[in-house]
Motif scaffolding. Structure first.
Motif, mmCIF file in Angstrom:
data_model
loop_
_atom_site.group_PDB
_atom_site.id
_atom_site.type_symbol
_atom_site.label_atom_id
_atom_site.label_comp_id
_atom_site.label_asym_id
_atom_site.label_seq_id
_atom_site.Cartn_x
_atom_site.Cartn_y
_atom_site.Cartn_z
ATOM 1 N N PHE A 112 -41.675 -14.004 -27.352
ATOM 2 C CA PHE A 112 -40.995 -14.336 -26.103
ATOM 3 C C PHE A 112 -42.030 -14.303 -24.970
ATOM 4 C CE2 PHE A 112 -36.217 -13.349 -26.450
ATOM 5 C CZ PHE A 112 -36.184 -13.474 -27.822
ATOM 6 N N VAL A 113 -41.791 -15.066 -23.923
ATOM 7 C CA VAL A 113 -42.539 -14.883 -22.680
ATOM 8 C C VAL A 113 -41.871 -13.720 -21.956
ATOM 9 C CG1 VAL A 113 -43.091 -15.861 -20.431
ATOM 10 C CG2 VAL A 113 -43.144 -17.307 -22.463
ATOM 11 N N LEU A 115 -40.748 -11.492 -18.977
ATOM 12 C CA LEU A 115 -40.552 -11.674 -17.538
ATOM 13 C C LEU A 115 -40.308 -10.380 -16.785
ATOM 14 C CD1 LEU A 115 -38.121 -14.739 -17.555
ATOM 15 C CD2 LEU A 115 -40.565 -14.759 -17.081
ATOM 16 N N GLY A 116 -39.726 -9.405 -17.460
ATOM 17 C CA GLY A 116 -39.416 -8.161 -16.761
ATOM 18 C C GLY A 116 -38.859 -7.126 -17.712
ATOM 19 N N HIS A 118 -36.049 -3.430 -17.950
ATOM 20 C CA HIS A 118 -35.143 -2.469 -17.324
ATOM 21 C C HIS A 118 -35.191 -1.191 -18.130
ATOM 22 C CE1 HIS A 118 -33.417 -5.809 -15.193
ATOM 23 N NE2 HIS A 118 -33.195 -6.428 -16.329
ATOM 24 N N ILE B 83 -35.700 -7.295 -26.569
ATOM 25 C CA ILE B 83 -35.972 -8.269 -25.513
ATOM 26 C C ILE B 83 -34.894 -9.328 -25.574
ATOM 27 C CG2 ILE B 83 -37.606 -9.562 -26.985
ATOM 28 C CD1 ILE B 83 -39.094 -10.158 -24.204
ATOM 29 N N ARG B 84 -34.364 -9.667 -24.416
ATOM 30 C CA ARG B 84 -33.254 -10.611 -24.338
ATOM 31 C C ARG B 84 -33.710 -11.874 -23.623
ATOM 32 N NH1 ARG B 84 -29.319 -11.097 -20.306
ATOM 33 N NH2 ARG B 84 -30.010 -9.132 -19.444
ATOM 34 N N CYS B 85 -33.302 -13.009 -24.159
ATOM 35 C CA CYS B 85 -33.683 -14.284 -23.546
ATOM 36 C C CYS B 85 -32.843 -14.530 -22.297
ATOM 37 C CB CYS B 85 -33.517 -15.440 -24.537
ATOM 38 S SG CYS B 85 -33.956 -17.029 -23.800
ATOM 39 N N ARG B 90 -30.144 -14.676 -26.564
ATOM 40 C CA ARG B 90 -30.608 -14.180 -27.845
ATOM 41 C C ARG B 90 -31.354 -12.850 -27.667
ATOM 42 N NH1 ARG B 90 -32.033 -18.032 -31.503
ATOM 43 N NH2 ARG B 90 -32.576 -19.387 -29.765
ATOM 44 N N VAL B 91 -31.189 -11.953 -28.633
ATOM 45 C CA VAL B 91 -31.846 -10.650 -28.551
ATOM 46 C C VAL B 91 -32.746 -10.451 -29.763
ATOM 47 C CG1 VAL B 91 -31.470 -8.152 -28.612
ATOM 48 C CG2 VAL B 91 -29.990 -9.588 -27.214
ATOM 49 N N ALA B 92 -33.955 -9.982 -29.540
ATOM 50 C CA ALA B 92 -34.871 -9.710 -30.643
ATOM 51 C C ALA B 92 -35.404 -8.286 -30.532
ATOM 52 C CB ALA B 92 -36.039 -10.699 -30.618
ATOM 53 N N GLU B 120 -35.082 -2.269 -22.112
ATOM 54 C CA GLU B 120 -34.797 -3.666 -22.433
ATOM 55 C C GLU B 120 -35.716 -4.579 -21.655
ATOM 56 O OE1 GLU B 120 -30.909 -5.024 -21.281
ATOM 57 O OE2 GLU B 120 -31.415 -7.087 -21.740
ATOM 58 N N PHE B 121 -36.316 -5.529 -22.373
ATOM 59 C CA PHE B 121 -37.157 -6.517 -21.713
ATOM 60 C C PHE B 121 -36.381 -7.808 -21.554
ATOM 61 C CE2 PHE B 121 -40.070 -3.470 -23.487
ATOM 62 C CZ PHE B 121 -41.066 -3.366 -22.524
ATOM 63 N N ILE B 122 -36.742 -8.557 -20.535
ATOM 64 C CA ILE B 122 -36.148 -9.867 -20.309
ATOM 65 C C ILE B 122 -37.260 -10.881 -20.475
ATOM 66 C CG2 ILE B 122 -35.034 -11.380 -18.626
ATOM 67 C CD1 ILE B 122 -33.273 -9.171 -19.235
ATOM 68 N N GLY B 123 -36.951 -12.000 -21.102
ATOM 69 C CA GLY B 123 -37.992 -12.998 -21.281
ATOM 70 C C GLY B 123 -37.407 -14.340 -21.642
#
Lengths: 129, 129
Positions: A112-113, A115-116, A118, B83-85, B90-92, B120-123
DNA sequence: GTGTCTGCAAACCATTTGCATCGGT
DNA sequence: ACCGATGCAAATGGTTTGCAGACAC
């Protein structure tokens, strides 16, 4: 929507923003509605939802990605973590920050790229203990 | 509910658990329903919801506290971050763990009793890039 | 005046629940 | 046989949306 040039600063939007900046709690949309209604009794819940979304999009407030069924909003846009009460859902600030390279670190483990991130703690608030 | 002695291992519950252990995705309740339906076409969505809740309560699966509108479930009960898109939800898995002291550390900054944490990461996932 | 925003109410969508029946133990 | 679990459908609760009139610019 996200173009500030075309955005009108209506009385409703102004008051929602002001009320949110006033408190350190992390109100749900409905709680914001209750707060704003004291000053503007005719405002509709739909307007509150629409404006919270817009203000978050512009970066004037934060939409919190915490667990629980309702979304919560934060007038404090600085990066900080939160702790949520397992029993009542209340959310409080927690001034613990991860090292800033955590996202770079994370990027090594995923396609994944990044981005942030939490960081959310779960606990029991003083009221519920 | 949480007393394993009184819990019956029904065919429905068994299959839900098996299907969830089979995949590395992090399906929503409805996605689990679709998976289980292939083997048991008459199962109801309500039963899926009830069993996901029970299995999570017993610790056989994990209910993820990630952002987004739908809850997600994980057959992998080990502690790991996700990490969530941003775009498709989608979650990986992401094999990055915080130092174990983080919760003790956090306790210093709050009057909550600290029980746990989620990172949790966002990407943007490969599909959405 | 133009085009965004509002209030209202209905629609939406994920999840939960009531109830009669079924089935594990 | 007992009592928890199921299927079904209706209810719930948070959030979103369509629309006609209102208002900021």
């Amino acid at each position: 929507m996200s173009d500030a040039n075309r955005m009108r600063m209506t009385k409703q939007r102004q008051i929602i923003l002001e009320e949110l900046k006033k408190v350190t709690s992390h109100p749900t949309a409905d709680e914001v509605y209750q707060m704003v209604r004291r000053r503007m009794p005719k405002i509709s819940l739909g307007t509150v939802y629409r404006n919270l979304e817009i203000l978050a999009g512009l970066g004037h407030i934060q939409k919190l990605s915490v667990g629980g069924t309702q979304k919560r909003f934060d007038g404090d846009i600085s990066l900080h973590s939160h702790i949520r009460c397992r029993d009542c859902g209340r959310v409080a600030d927690l001034n613990l920050k991860l090292e800033s390279h955590i996202e770079t670190e994370a990027a090594r483990f995923t396609d994944f790229v990044v981005l942030g991130h939490h960081l959310e703690f779960i606990g029991i608030c003083p009221e519920c203990q």
